[in-house]
Motif scaffolding. Structure first.
Motif, PDB file in Angstrom:
ATOM      1  N   LYS A   6       0.840  -1.203   0.000  1.00  0.00           N
ATOM      2  CA  LYS A   6       0.000   0.000   0.000  1.00  0.00           C
ATOM      3  C   LYS A   6       0.881   1.262   0.000  1.00  0.00           C
ATOM      4  O   LYS A   6       1.719   1.429   0.888  1.00  0.00           O
ATOM      5  N   PRO A   7       0.699   2.147  -0.978  1.00  0.00           N
ATOM      6  CA  PRO A   7       1.515   3.368  -0.952  1.00  0.00           C
ATOM      7  C   PRO A   7       1.123   4.252   0.225  1.00  0.00           C
ATOM      8  O   PRO A   7      -0.061   4.501   0.437  1.00  0.00           O
ATOM      9  N   ASP A   8       2.096   4.675   1.002  1.00  0.00           N
ATOM     10  CA  ASP A   8       1.844   5.521   2.172  1.00  0.00           C
ATOM     11  C   ASP A   8       2.110   6.971   1.750  1.00  0.00           C
ATOM     12  O   ASP A   8       3.259   7.406   1.654  1.00  0.00           O
ATOM     13  N   ARG A   9       1.025   7.723   1.512  1.00  0.00           N
ATOM     14  CA  ARG A   9       1.165   9.090   0.999  1.00  0.00           C
ATOM     15  C   ARG A   9       1.806  10.027   2.023  1.00  0.00           C
ATOM     16  O   ARG A   9       2.502  10.978   1.658  1.00  0.00           O
ATOM     17  N   VAL A  10       1.540   9.767   3.299  1.00  0.00           N
ATOM     18  CA  VAL A  10       2.128  10.623   4.348  1.00  0.00           C
ATOM     19  C   VAL A  10       3.649  10.476   4.339  1.00  0.00           C
ATOM     20  O   VAL A  10       4.402  11.455   4.267  1.00  0.00           O
ATOM     21  N   LEU A  11       4.101   9.203   4.359  1.00  0.00           N
ATOM     22  CA  LEU A  11       5.549   8.939   4.345  1.00  0.00           C
ATOM     23  C   LEU A  11       6.176   9.470   3.062  1.00  0.00           C
ATOM     24  O   LEU A  11       7.279  10.064   3.091  1.00  0.00           O
ATOM     25  N   ALA A  12       5.491   9.276   1.942  1.00  0.00           N
ATOM     26  CA  ALA A  12       6.018   9.752   0.646  1.00  0.00           C
ATOM     27  C   ALA A  12       6.179  11.277   0.668  1.00  0.00           C
ATOM     28  O   ALA A  12       7.154  11.806   0.123  1.00  0.00           O
ATOM     29  N   GLY A  13       5.246  11.980   1.320  1.00  0.00           N
ATOM     30  CA  GLY A  13       5.329  13.446   1.431  1.00  0.00           C
ATOM     31  C   GLY A  13       6.541  13.865   2.255  1.00  0.00           C
ATOM     32  O   GLY A  13       7.278  14.775   1.872  1.00  0.00           O
ATOM     33  N   PHE A  14       6.748  13.194   3.376  1.00  0.00           N
ATOM     34  CA  PHE A  14       7.937  13.486   4.202  1.00  0.00           C
ATOM     35  C   PHE A  14       9.209  13.237   3.389  1.00  0.00           C
ATOM     36  O   PHE A  14      10.148  14.026   3.411  1.00  0.00           O
ATOM     37  N   ARG A  15       9.219  12.111   2.665  1.00  0.00           N
ATOM     38  CA  ARG A  15      10.437  11.731   1.937  1.00  0.00           C
ATOM     39  C   ARG A  15      10.741  12.686   0.781  1.00  0.00           C
ATOM     40  O   ARG A  15      11.898  12.899   0.437  1.00  0.00           O
ATOM     41  N   LYS A  16       9.700  13.268   0.206  1.00  0.00           N
ATOM     42  CA  LYS A  16       9.914  14.249  -0.865  1.00  0.00           C
ATOM     43  C   LYS A  16      10.683  15.441  -0.309  1.00  0.00           C
ATOM     44  O   LYS A  16      11.616  15.957  -0.925  1.00  0.00           O
ATOM     45  N   SER A  17      10.278  15.856   0.892  1.00  0.00           N
ATOM     46  CA  SER A  17      10.960  16.978   1.538  1.00  0.00           C
ATOM     47  C   SER A  17      12.404  16.600   1.892  1.00  0.00           C
ATOM     48  O   SER A  17      13.333  17.402   1.688  1.00  0.00           O
ATOM     49  N   ILE A  18      12.589  15.390   2.409  1.00  0.00           N
ATOM     50  CA  ILE A  18      13.956  14.931   2.732  1.00  0.00           C
ATOM     51  C   ILE A  18      14.818  14.933   1.469  1.00  0.00           C
ATOM     52  O   ILE A  18      15.970  15.385   1.483  1.00  0.00           O
ATOM     53  N   ASP A  19      14.265  14.456   0.359  1.00  0.00           N
ATOM     54  CA  ASP A  19      15.032  14.415  -0.900  1.00  0.00           C
ATOM     55  C   ASP A  19      15.414  15.824  -1.362  1.00  0.00           C
ATOM     56  O   ASP A  19      16.529  16.042  -1.853  1.00  0.00           O
ATOM     57  N   ASN A  20      14.493  16.781  -1.197  1.00  0.00           N
ATOM     58  CA  ASN A  20      14.799  18.173  -1.567  1.00  0.00           C
ATOM     59  C   ASN A  20      15.915  18.732  -0.683  1.00  0.00           C
ATOM     60  O   ASN A  20      16.824  19.420  -1.168  1.00  0.00           O
ATOM     61  N   ILE A  21      15.831  18.444   0.612  1.00  0.00           N
ATOM     62  CA  ILE A  21      16.860  18.934   1.549  1.00  0.00           C
ATOM     63  C   ILE A  21      18.216  18.301   1.218  1.00  0.00           C
ATOM     64  O   ILE A  21      19.245  18.988   1.189  1.00  0.00           O
ATOM     65  N   ASP A  22      18.231  16.987   0.930  1.00  0.00           N
ATOM     66  CA  ASP A  22      19.491  16.313   0.579  1.00  0.00           C
ATOM     67  C   ASP A  22      20.095  16.930  -0.683  1.00  0.00           C
ATOM     68  O   ASP A  22      21.316  17.119  -0.775  1.00  0.00           O
ATOM     69  N   ALA A  23      19.244  17.257  -1.660  1.00  0.00           N
ATOM     70  CA  ALA A  23      19.740  17.879  -2.894  1.00  0.00           C
ATOM     71  C   ALA A  23      20.353  19.248  -2.584  1.00  0.00           C
ATOM     72  O   ALA A  23      21.425  19.593  -3.095  1.00  0.00           O
ATOM     73  N   ALA A  24      19.685  20.024  -1.711  1.00  0.00           N
ATOM     74  CA  ALA A  24      20.213  21.346  -1.339  1.00  0.00           C
ATOM     75  C   ALA A  24      21.561  21.192  -0.623  1.00  0.00           C
ATOM     76  O   ALA A  24      22.496  21.964  -0.877  1.00  0.00           O
ATOM     77  N   LEU A  25      21.674  20.189   0.252  1.00  0.00           N
ATOM     78  CA  LEU A  25      22.946  19.956   0.957  1.00  0.00           C
ATOM     79  C   LEU A  25      24.073  19.663  -0.033  1.00  0.00           C
ATOM     80  O   LEU A  25      25.182  20.182   0.111  1.00  0.00           O
ATOM     81  N   ILE A  26      23.776  18.824  -1.030  1.00  0.00           N
ATOM     82  CA  ILE A  26      24.802  18.482  -2.030  1.00  0.00           C
ATOM     83  C   ILE A  26      25.211  19.726  -2.821  1.00  0.00           C
ATOM     84  O   ILE A  26      26.402  19.970  -3.047  1.00  0.00           O
ATOM     85  N   HIS A  27      24.227  20.547  -3.196  1.00  0.00           N
ATOM     86  CA  HIS A  27      24.549  21.774  -3.944  1.00  0.00           C
ATOM     87  C   HIS A  27      25.385  22.730  -3.089  1.00  0.00           C
ATOM     88  O   HIS A  27      26.342  23.331  -3.574  1.00  0.00           O
ATOM     89  N   MET A  28      25.038  22.849  -1.820  1.00  0.00           N
ATOM     90  CA  MET A  28      25.795  23.746  -0.935  1.00  0.00           C
ATOM     91  C   MET A  28      27.210  23.217  -0.700  1.00  0.00           C
ATOM     92  O   MET A  28      28.173  23.985  -0.706  1.00  0.00           O
ATOM     93  N   LEU A  29      27.332  21.895  -0.538  1.00  0.00           N
ATOM     94  CA  LEU A  29      28.668  21.315  -0.342  1.00  0.00           C
ATOM     95  C   LEU A  29      29.522  21.487  -1.596  1.00  0.00           C
ATOM     96  O   LEU A  29      30.711  21.792  -1.509  1.00  0.00           O
ATOM     97  N   ALA A  30      28.900  21.292  -2.769  1.00  0.00           N
ATOM     98  CA  ALA A  30      29.640  21.456  -4.035  1.00  0.00           C
ATOM     99  C   ALA A  30      30.163  22.891  -4.136  1.00  0.00           C
ATOM    100  O   ALA A  30      31.321  23.119  -4.528  1.00  0.00           O
TER     101      ALA A  30
END
Ligand SMILES: C=C(O[C@@H]1C=C(C(=O)O)C=C[C@H]1O)C(=O)O
Length: 98
Positions: A6-30
């Motif tokens: 069963k797709p968990d939309r709540v968890l997927a929403g949290f993870r979308k935000s985590i993925d955006n934050i991880d991308a920002a961290l990589i850009h800032m580190l670069a």
């Protein structure tokens, strides 16, 4: 339906935000490593030492204060910055030996 199918939309929403934050961290580190590379080349050119412990102490003290204000663990924050700075110093040592 089991939890594995069963797709968990709540968890997927949290993870979308985590993925955006991880991308920002990589850009800032670069960006940080891009500028420290320039510092390393400059230091090698003018024969300054790769590490500056006094500057590092100031950065760590400042980051620990910021972490406390942001309710982030200052010990973790110091370890995180130490890990990055140690890698920068390694790059600077390589630049000095070229
Ligand atoms: C970037 C520098 O070189 C080294 C790396 C630092 C860093 O990554 O912030 C800080 C101090 C130095 O040990 C610098 O001297 O500013």
């Amino acid at each position: 339906m089991t939890s594995s199918t069963k797709p968990d939309r709540v968890l997927a929403g949290f993870r979308k935000s985590i993925d955006n934050i991880d991308a920002a961290l990589i850009h800032m580190l670069a960006e940080r490593f891009r500028i420290t590379q320039a510092v390393g080349e400059y230091k090698a050119k003018v024969t300054l030492p790769p590490a500056d412990p006094a500057r590092e102490q100031e950065q760590i003290a400042r980051l620990r204060r910021l972490a406390e204000e942001s309710e982030l663990d200052p010990e973790f924050s110091e370890k995180f910055l130490r890990f990055i700075i140690d890698e920068v110093i390694r790059h600077h040592e390589q630049a000095a030996s070229r």
